[in-house]
Design a protein around this motif. Structure first.
Motif, PDB file in Angstrom:
ATOM      1  N   MET A 160     -40.737  95.533 -14.459  1.00  0.00           N
ATOM      2  CA  MET A 160     -41.722  95.464 -15.529  1.00  0.00           C
ATOM      3  C   MET A 160     -42.665  94.280 -15.317  1.00  0.00           C
ATOM      4  O   MET A 160     -42.436  93.419 -14.473  1.00  0.00           O
ATOM      5  CB  MET A 160     -41.030  95.325 -16.890  1.00  0.00           C
ATOM      6  N   ASP A 161     -43.708  94.234 -16.117  1.00  0.00           N
ATOM      7  CA  ASP A 161     -44.688  93.160 -16.019  1.00  0.00           C
ATOM      8  C   ASP A 161     -44.045  91.799 -16.266  1.00  0.00           C
ATOM      9  O   ASP A 161     -44.478  90.777 -15.733  1.00  0.00           O
ATOM     10  CB  ASP A 161     -45.806  93.393 -17.039  1.00  0.00           C
ATOM     11  N   ASP A 162     -42.968  91.773 -17.070  1.00  0.00           N
ATOM     12  CA  ASP A 162     -42.268  90.517 -17.353  1.00  0.00           C
ATOM     13  C   ASP A 162     -41.084  90.293 -16.419  1.00  0.00           C
ATOM     14  O   ASP A 162     -40.241  89.432 -16.674  1.00  0.00           O
ATOM     15  CB  ASP A 162     -41.811  90.479 -18.811  1.00  0.00           C
ATOM     16  N   LEU A 163     -41.000  91.081 -15.351  1.00  0.00           N
ATOM     17  CA  LEU A 163     -39.984  90.988 -14.295  1.00  0.00           C
ATOM     18  C   LEU A 163     -38.615  91.527 -14.699  1.00  0.00           C
ATOM     19  O   LEU A 163     -37.636  91.320 -13.975  1.00  0.00           O
ATOM     20  CB  LEU A 163     -39.839  89.557 -13.766  1.00  0.00           C
ATOM     21  N   ALA A 164     -38.515  92.199 -15.839  1.00  0.00           N
ATOM     22  CA  ALA A 164     -37.278  92.911 -16.149  1.00  0.00           C
ATOM     23  C   ALA A 164     -37.111  94.028 -15.122  1.00  0.00           C
ATOM     24  O   ALA A 164     -38.087  94.659 -14.714  1.00  0.00           O
ATOM     25  CB  ALA A 164     -37.335  93.478 -17.566  1.00  0.00           C
ATOM     26  N   VAL A 165     -35.878  94.268 -14.700  1.00  0.00           N
ATOM     27  CA  VAL A 165     -35.612  95.217 -13.612  1.00  0.00           C
ATOM     28  C   VAL A 165     -34.637  96.292 -14.075  1.00  0.00           C
ATOM     29  O   VAL A 165     -33.657  95.996 -14.772  1.00  0.00           O
ATOM     30  CB  VAL A 165     -35.022  94.490 -12.387  1.00  0.00           C
ATOM     31  N   LYS A 166     -34.901  97.521 -13.674  1.00  0.00           N
ATOM     32  CA  LYS A 166     -33.965  98.618 -13.905  1.00  0.00           C
ATOM     33  C   LYS A 166     -34.229  99.698 -12.854  1.00  0.00           C
ATOM     34  O   LYS A 166     -35.316  99.738 -12.256  1.00  0.00           O
ATOM     35  CB  LYS A 166     -34.130  99.200 -15.313  1.00  0.00           C
ATOM     36  N   PRO A 167     -33.257 100.564 -12.593  1.00  0.00           N
ATOM     37  CA  PRO A 167     -33.496 101.669 -11.656  1.00  0.00           C
ATOM     38  C   PRO A 167     -34.605 102.572 -12.183  1.00  0.00           C
ATOM     39  O   PRO A 167     -34.702 102.818 -13.388  1.00  0.00           O
ATOM     40  CB  PRO A 167     -32.159 102.404 -11.614  1.00  0.00           C
ATOM     41  N   LYS A 205     -44.509  80.360 -10.474  1.00  0.00           N
ATOM     42  CA  LYS A 205     -45.245  79.642 -11.509  1.00  0.00           C
ATOM     43  C   LYS A 205     -45.437  80.516 -12.733  1.00  0.00           C
ATOM     44  O   LYS A 205     -45.172  80.098 -13.869  1.00  0.00           O
ATOM     45  CB  LYS A 205     -46.614  79.209 -10.967  1.00  0.00           C
ATOM     46  N   ALA A 206     -45.917  81.728 -12.516  1.00  0.00           N
ATOM     47  CA  ALA A 206     -46.207  82.621 -13.643  1.00  0.00           C
ATOM     48  C   ALA A 206     -44.946  82.964 -14.430  1.00  0.00           C
ATOM     49  O   ALA A 206     -44.995  83.104 -15.657  1.00  0.00           O
ATOM     50  CB  ALA A 206     -46.868  83.901 -13.131  1.00  0.00           C
ATOM     51  N   SER A 207     -43.801  83.069 -13.748  1.00  0.00           N
ATOM     52  CA  SER A 207     -42.560  83.440 -14.434  1.00  0.00           C
ATOM     53  C   SER A 207     -42.117  82.379 -15.429  1.00  0.00           C
ATOM     54  O   SER A 207     -41.336  82.677 -16.338  1.00  0.00           O
ATOM     55  CB  SER A 207     -41.453  83.691 -13.407  1.00  0.00           C
ATOM     56  N   LEU A 208     -42.610  81.142 -15.270  1.00  0.00           N
ATOM     57  CA  LEU A 208     -42.260  80.062 -16.187  1.00  0.00           C
ATOM     58  C   LEU A 208     -43.328  79.832 -17.257  1.00  0.00           C
ATOM     59  O   LEU A 208     -43.127  79.021 -18.168  1.00  0.00           O
ATOM     60  CB  LEU A 208     -42.045  78.761 -15.411  1.00  0.00           C
ATOM     61  N   LEU A 209     -44.458  80.532 -17.145  1.00  0.00           N
ATOM     62  CA  LEU A 209     -45.574  80.260 -18.040  1.00  0.00           C
ATOM     63  C   LEU A 209     -46.012  81.461 -18.869  1.00  0.00           C
ATOM     64  O   LEU A 209     -46.721  81.300 -19.866  1.00  0.00           O
ATOM     65  CB  LEU A 209     -46.776  79.756 -17.226  1.00  0.00           C
ATOM     66  N   THR A 210     -45.631  82.666 -18.467  1.00  0.00           N
ATOM     67  CA  THR A 210     -46.147  83.857 -19.141  1.00  0.00           C
ATOM     68  C   THR A 210     -45.152  84.996 -19.044  1.00  0.00           C
ATOM     69  O   THR A 210     -44.191  84.936 -18.261  1.00  0.00           O
ATOM     70  CB  THR A 210     -47.482  84.285 -18.508  1.00  0.00           C
ATOM     71  N   LYS A 211     -45.376  86.051 -19.825  1.00  0.00           N
ATOM     72  CA  LYS A 211     -44.555  87.255 -19.750  1.00  0.00           C
ATOM     73  C   LYS A 211     -45.333  88.421 -19.132  1.00  0.00           C
ATOM     74  O   LYS A 211     -44.854  89.555 -19.123  1.00  0.00           O
ATOM     75  CB  LYS A 211     -44.040  87.643 -21.141  1.00  0.00           C
ATOM     76  N   THR A 212     -46.532  88.137 -18.640  1.00  0.00           N
ATOM     77  CA  THR A 212     -47.316  89.172 -17.951  1.00  0.00           C
ATOM     78  C   THR A 212     -47.501  88.743 -16.500  1.00  0.00           C
ATOM     79  O   THR A 212     -48.616  88.586 -16.021  1.00  0.00           O
ATOM     80  CB  THR A 212     -48.680  89.378 -18.646  1.00  0.00           C
ATOM     81  N   ILE A 213     -46.403  88.571 -15.810  1.00  0.00           N
ATOM     82  CA  ILE A 213     -46.398  87.978 -14.475  1.00  0.00           C
ATOM     83  C   ILE A 213     -47.134  88.836 -13.452  1.00  0.00           C
ATOM     84  O   ILE A 213     -48.026  88.356 -12.748  1.00  0.00           O
ATOM     85  CB  ILE A 213     -44.956  87.715 -13.996  1.00  0.00           C
ATOM     86  N   LEU A 214     -46.770  90.103 -13.349  1.00  0.00           N
ATOM     87  CA  LEU A 214     -47.381  90.967 -12.341  1.00  0.00           C
ATOM     88  C   LEU A 214     -48.878  91.115 -12.577  1.00  0.00           C
ATOM     89  O   LEU A 214     -49.673  91.107 -11.632  1.00  0.00           O
ATOM     90  CB  LEU A 214     -46.698  92.336 -12.329  1.00  0.00           C
ATOM     91  N   THR A 215     -49.269  91.243 -13.833  1.00  0.00           N
ATOM     92  CA  THR A 215     -50.699  91.354 -14.159  1.00  0.00           C
ATOM     93  C   THR A 215     -51.442  90.090 -13.766  1.00  0.00           C
ATOM     94  O   THR A 215     -52.491  90.136 -13.118  1.00  0.00           O
ATOM     95  CB  THR A 215     -50.886  91.615 -15.664  1.00  0.00           C
ATOM     96  N   ASP A 216     -50.909  88.944 -14.157  1.00  0.00           N
ATOM     97  CA  ASP A 216     -51.590  87.675 -13.910  1.00  0.00           C
ATOM     98  C   ASP A 216     -51.669  87.339 -12.424  1.00  0.00           C
ATOM     99  O   ASP A 216     -52.676  86.810 -11.947  1.00  0.00           O
ATOM    100  CB  ASP A 216     -50.875  86.538 -14.646  1.00  0.00           C
ATOM    101  N   VAL A 217     -50.612  87.661 -11.682  1.00  0.00           N
ATOM    102  CA  VAL A 217     -50.576  87.307 -10.255  1.00  0.00           C
ATOM    103  C   VAL A 217     -51.405  88.252  -9.413  1.00  0.00           C
ATOM    104  O   VAL A 217     -52.182  87.822  -8.550  1.00  0.00           O
ATOM    105  CB  VAL A 217     -49.120  87.284  -9.741  1.00  0.00           C
ATOM    106  N   PHE A 218     -51.275  89.551  -9.655  1.00  0.00           N
ATOM    107  CA  PHE A 218     -51.860  90.517  -8.720  1.00  0.00           C
ATOM    108  C   PHE A 218     -53.212  91.090  -9.144  1.00  0.00           C
ATOM    109  O   PHE A 218     -54.058  91.349  -8.293  1.00  0.00           O
ATOM    110  CB  PHE A 218     -50.875  91.661  -8.472  1.00  0.00           C
ATOM    111  N   LEU A 219     -53.444  91.275 -10.425  1.00  0.00           N
ATOM    112  CA  LEU A 219     -54.721  91.867 -10.811  1.00  0.00           C
ATOM    113  C   LEU A 219     -55.875  90.913 -10.578  1.00  0.00           C
ATOM    114  O   LEU A 219     -56.983  91.341 -10.258  1.00  0.00           O
ATOM    115  CB  LEU A 219     -54.689  92.308 -12.275  1.00  0.00           C
ATOM    116  N   SER A 220     -55.630  89.616 -10.724  1.00  0.00           N
ATOM    117  CA  SER A 220     -56.693  88.652 -10.433  1.00  0.00           C
ATOM    118  C   SER A 220     -57.043  88.679  -8.954  1.00  0.00           C
ATOM    119  O   SER A 220     -58.214  88.569  -8.574  1.00  0.00           O
ATOM    120  CB  SER A 220     -56.250  87.245 -10.841  1.00  0.00           C
TER     121      SER A 220
END
Length: 236
Positions: A160-167, A205-220
Motif C-alpha cells: 500500500m501507499d503507507d507500506l502496509a503489505v499483504k498478498p 526518509k518518507a516512511s518516518l515523515l508521511t503515510k503516503t510514501i510511494l506517492t511522495d517518493v515515486f510520483l514526484s
C-alpha cells in the motif's frame, strides 16, 4: 558501507485523477527489504533525516554527538551510537541495502565478549579484533535465515501507499478500488519503477515523515521525468 548490488522493480498502480499511488505490485525482494527495516537500529535513520527530523530523537542524537568525552566512560566508542552498523547474515541475502548496513559471517571476540564490530572496545579496554567463526542456523528464534529471507518467493505482494503489505488478491484490489472511488482496475495507470540506493534513502526518509510514501517518493520522480521529456520535445 555496503553498496546496492542490484535494483528491484515495482509496478505502481496510479489513480491519475487524484495523482496518488493506490498500491504497488511487488515481489519477494522488495518485501524482504521492507521487513528488514524493522531490524535496523534507530541510529541508522537519524543521520538520513538531517533537518527533517520530527520529534525529539534528533535532539538525543545531537546531545550525544556534542557531549565531551570527559563525561564518557573510557571504553565508550561514540561511533557505536552515532554511526551504528546493522548486520544481516548472508553475502547474497538482500539485493537492496541502506547506509551502514553490512553483510557479515564473522564475529570478533575478546575475553568472553563477542561482537560483530571488530573495532568495538571490550570491557577490559582492549579492541575486540580476534576473528572467530560464525555460523547461523535458521530457527524459529532467528529473525532471518542465513540468506536474509523473510517471505516466500513466487508470490505477488500488494504494497500500500503507507507500506502496509499483504498478498495480492482480487478481494483486496476491489476493497482498495472502492476506498479510492475508482470504478475499475482499468482506470489505473501502470508504471514500473526501479529502486536503487537513492530511492532506498528517499523511501526510508518518507516512511518516518508521511503515510503516503510511494506517492511522495515515486510520483514526484515521474513528474520530473515527464517535464524533462516535454522540454526535450519542445526543443525540436
Amino acid at each position: 558501507m555496503a553498496a546496492v548490488t542490484s535494483k528491484v522493480s515495482l509496478k505502481l498502480m496510479i489513480d491519475t485523477e487524484s495523482r496518488r499511488v493506490v498500491y504497488a505490485e511487488a515481489g519477494k525482494d522488495f518485501v524482504d527489504f521492507l521487513f528488514y527495516i524493522v531490524a535496523l537500529p534507530v541510529g541508522t535513520f537519524i543521520p538520513l533525516l538531517n533537518q527533517e527530523m520530527v520529534g525529539s530523537l534528533g535532539n538525543i542524537y545531537d546531545s550525544f554527538a556534542n557531549l565531551s568525552t570527559t563525561y564518557l566512560r573510557p571504553n565508550v566508542n561514540k561511533d557505536s551510537l552515532l554511526s551504528p552498523k546493522a548486520y544481516y547474515c548472508g553475502a547474497t541475502g538482500l539485493p537492496l541495502h541502506v547506509p551502514n548496513v553490512e553483510s557479515s559471517r564473522k564475529v570478533y571476540r575478546c575475553c568472553r565478549n563477542v561482537t560483530l564490530d571488530r573495532n568495538e572496545t571490550c570491557s577490559c579496554g582492549a579492541t575486540m579484533n580476534q576473528e572467530s567463526k560464525y555460523t547461523v542456523l535458521p530457527s524459529a528464534n532467528n529473525p532471518y535465515s542465513s540468506e536474509g529471507d523473510f517471505v516466500k518467493g513466487k508470490v505477488i505482494y500488494m504494497v500500500m501507499d503507507d507500506l502496509a503489505v499483504k498478498p495480492l488478491s482480487t478481494v483486496s484490489i476491489i476493497a482498495l478500488l472502492n476506498k479510492f472511488n475508482v470504478k475499475e482496475i482499468g482506470d489505473l495507470e501502470e508504471k514500473v519503477v526501479d529502486l536503487g540506493r537513492d530511492e532506498v534513502v528517499k523511501l526510508l526518509k518518507a516512511s518516518l515523515l508521511t503515510k503516503t510514501i510511494l506517492t511522495d517518493v515515486f510520483l514526484s520522480v515521474l513528474k520530473e521525468e515527464v517535464n524533462c521529456q516535454q522540454e526535450v520535445e519542445g526543443n525540436f
